[in-house]
Design an enzyme around this catalytic site. Structure first.
Site, PDB file in Angstrom:
ATOM      1  N   ARG A  75      83.782  89.785  -8.641  1.00  0.00           N
ATOM      2  CA  ARG A  75      84.480  90.630  -9.605  1.00  0.00           C
ATOM      3  C   ARG A  75      83.684  91.895  -9.934  1.00  0.00           C
ATOM      4  O   ARG A  75      82.458  91.889  -9.930  1.00  0.00           O
ATOM      5  CB  ARG A  75      84.830  89.834 -10.855  1.00  0.00           C
ATOM      6  CG  ARG A  75      83.713  89.059 -11.394  1.00  0.00           C
ATOM      7  CD  ARG A  75      84.228  88.072 -12.388  1.00  0.00           C
ATOM      8  NE  ARG A  75      83.357  88.173 -13.545  1.00  0.00           N
ATOM      9  CZ  ARG A  75      83.110  87.174 -14.365  1.00  0.00           C
ATOM     10  NH1 ARG A  75      83.689  86.020 -14.195  1.00  0.00           N
ATOM     11  NH2 ARG A  75      82.295  87.334 -15.373  1.00  0.00           N
ATOM     12  N   LEU A  76      84.461  92.961 -10.202  1.00  0.00           N
ATOM     13  CA  LEU A  76      83.828  94.269 -10.388  1.00  0.00           C
ATOM     14  C   LEU A  76      82.849  94.272 -11.545  1.00  0.00           C
ATOM     15  O   LEU A  76      81.840  94.962 -11.510  1.00  0.00           O
ATOM     16  CB  LEU A  76      84.883  95.351 -10.616  1.00  0.00           C
ATOM     17  CG  LEU A  76      85.867  95.601  -9.472  1.00  0.00           C
ATOM     18  CD1 LEU A  76      86.554  96.938  -9.642  1.00  0.00           C
ATOM     19  CD2 LEU A  76      85.192  95.548  -8.121  1.00  0.00           C
ATOM     20  N   ALA A  77      83.170  93.478 -12.588  1.00  0.00           N
ATOM     21  CA  ALA A  77      82.289  93.452 -13.752  1.00  0.00           C
ATOM     22  C   ALA A  77      80.894  92.948 -13.386  1.00  0.00           C
ATOM     23  O   ALA A  77      79.942  93.173 -14.108  1.00  0.00           O
ATOM     24  CB  ALA A  77      82.898  92.573 -14.833  1.00  0.00           C
ATOM     25  N   LYS A  78      80.768  92.252 -12.278  1.00  0.00           N
ATOM     26  CA  LYS A  78      79.481  91.630 -11.926  1.00  0.00           C
ATOM     27  C   LYS A  78      78.705  92.419 -10.876  1.00  0.00           C
ATOM     28  O   LYS A  78      77.589  92.085 -10.542  1.00  0.00           O
ATOM     29  CB  LYS A  78      79.736  90.233 -11.335  1.00  0.00           C
ATOM     30  CG  LYS A  78      80.169  89.233 -12.348  1.00  0.00           C
ATOM     31  CD  LYS A  78      78.951  88.560 -12.940  1.00  0.00           C
ATOM     32  CE  LYS A  78      79.378  87.613 -14.023  1.00  0.00           C
ATOM     33  NZ  LYS A  78      78.424  87.448 -15.068  1.00  0.00           N
ATOM     34  N   ARG A  79      79.318  93.428 -10.316  1.00  0.00           N
ATOM     35  CA  ARG A  79      78.628  94.080  -9.210  1.00  0.00           C
ATOM     36  C   ARG A  79      78.209  95.482  -9.630  1.00  0.00           C
ATOM     37  O   ARG A  79      78.798  96.086 -10.503  1.00  0.00           O
ATOM     38  CB  ARG A  79      79.506  94.107  -7.966  1.00  0.00           C
ATOM     39  CG  ARG A  79      80.898  94.678  -8.201  1.00  0.00           C
ATOM     40  CD  ARG A  79      81.823  94.373  -7.049  1.00  0.00           C
ATOM     41  NE  ARG A  79      81.182  94.693  -5.792  1.00  0.00           N
ATOM     42  CZ  ARG A  79      81.488  94.104  -4.649  1.00  0.00           C
ATOM     43  NH1 ARG A  79      82.412  93.174  -4.613  1.00  0.00           N
ATOM     44  NH2 ARG A  79      80.868  94.430  -3.534  1.00  0.00           N
TER      45      ARG A  79
END
Ligand code: GLU
Length: 288
Positions: free
Chosen positions: A247-251
């Site tokens: 997920r984008l929030a994690k990368r």
């Protein structure tokens, strides 16, 4: 009756100005605005900048620029959390007056060492400083004594359910979070405290945000009860992912909206695509 029923819908987007916004933020902000506008409601913007070590004023300008580029349009002036410190202090005083807070002197390293994580569960603070002799001059955070808080709420029938428009009725389990921090050594309020106070202050009836914050709602629901604040309806949406499913929030390599703009992307067209679930190549929503 919860705050969200039978009233004009009010939603908000509440970014932290710790960096530039990416596609995941755009998706979340659009969901929040559209949820309100679909029923003739209001959409608000709040800047969550109380984390002084990570927030940067220049990112606030960037957030406004990015949201305008997408065609987003919020009602009222944006609310800036760093102007709201008195309200957070008043809430801390109230919780302190109920005997629910204690000072925590632990350093980050000590906490990291002491975190207890029962198999498969979230790591929780083991309460090292609960009952420690007060050392008022030493730097300290304020933690809530969760067992005590839950016991107090139980006198009124808590912990309480909350309603998610997507996932349905949820049973709040604040104990699973342990004695969370409500004021940090370096910040006058934690996210958990500031978010419930400001959602109530802004009259937010429907909280639209990513599903990574769903678990935190257990804590928010308890704080709302203890502080006699209304209970909003929640809508935790799926998070955008890269092609690899992360997920984008994690990368940290998610493309920023600023970089898409610089590359000539039309913000309003991108917003329409996100609304229609047409994601740029390399992005996807999780399978339903
Ligand atoms: N400020 C939080 C973030 O940027 C969002 C808070 C919320 O929507 O409750 O992740």
């Amino acid at each position: 009756m919860t705050h969200g029923q039978g009233k004009q819908v009010v939603t908000r987007f509440a970014p932290s100005p710790t960096g530039r916004l990416h596609l995941g933020h755009a998706y979340s902000a659009l969901q929040a605005q559209d949820r309100a506008r679909a029923s003739g409601g209001r959409f608000l913007l709040r800047i969550e900048d109380i984390d002084g070590t990570r927030s940067r004023p220049e990112h606030v300008e960037g957030i406004v620029e990015d949201l305008r580029w997408l065609g987003l349009d919020w009602d009222d002036d944006m609310l800036i959390q760093s102007t709201r410190l008195d309200a957070y202090q008043a809430a801390l005083d109230r919780l302190g007056g109920l005997g629910l807070l204690y000072r925590c002197y632990c350093t980050r390293a000590e906490i990291a060492q002491s975190l207890s994580a029962p198999h498969g569960a979230v790591a929780v603070y083991p309460g090292t400083c609960r009952g420690a002799a007060p050392r008022p001059d030493a730097p300290h955070a304020w933690r809530i004594d969760m067992a005590k808080a839950v016991a107090l709420a139980a006198l009124d029938g808590g912990p309480h359910d909350w309603c998610d428009e997507i996932a349905g009725v949820q049973r709040a389990d604040p104990l699973a979070h342990g004695d969370v921090v409500l004021a940090r050594k370096d910040a006058p309020a934690s996210y958990h405290l500031a978010v419930v106070i400001d959602d109530a202050f802004q009259g937010v009836t429907h909280i639209v945000r990513g599903e990574d914050l769903r678990a935190a709602t257990d804590v928010h629901r308890l704080l709302q009860h203890l502080l006699a604040l209304p209970t909003p309806v929640y809508r935790h949406h799926a998070l955008l992912r890269g092609a690899d499913g992360v997920r984008l929030a994690k990368r940290n390599d998610a493309p920023t909206l600023a970089s898409l703009r610089d590359a000539g992307v039309d913000g309003r067209a991108l917003a329409d695509d996100l609304r229609a679930g047409r994601l740029p190549i390399g992005f996807r929503l999780p399978d339903a």
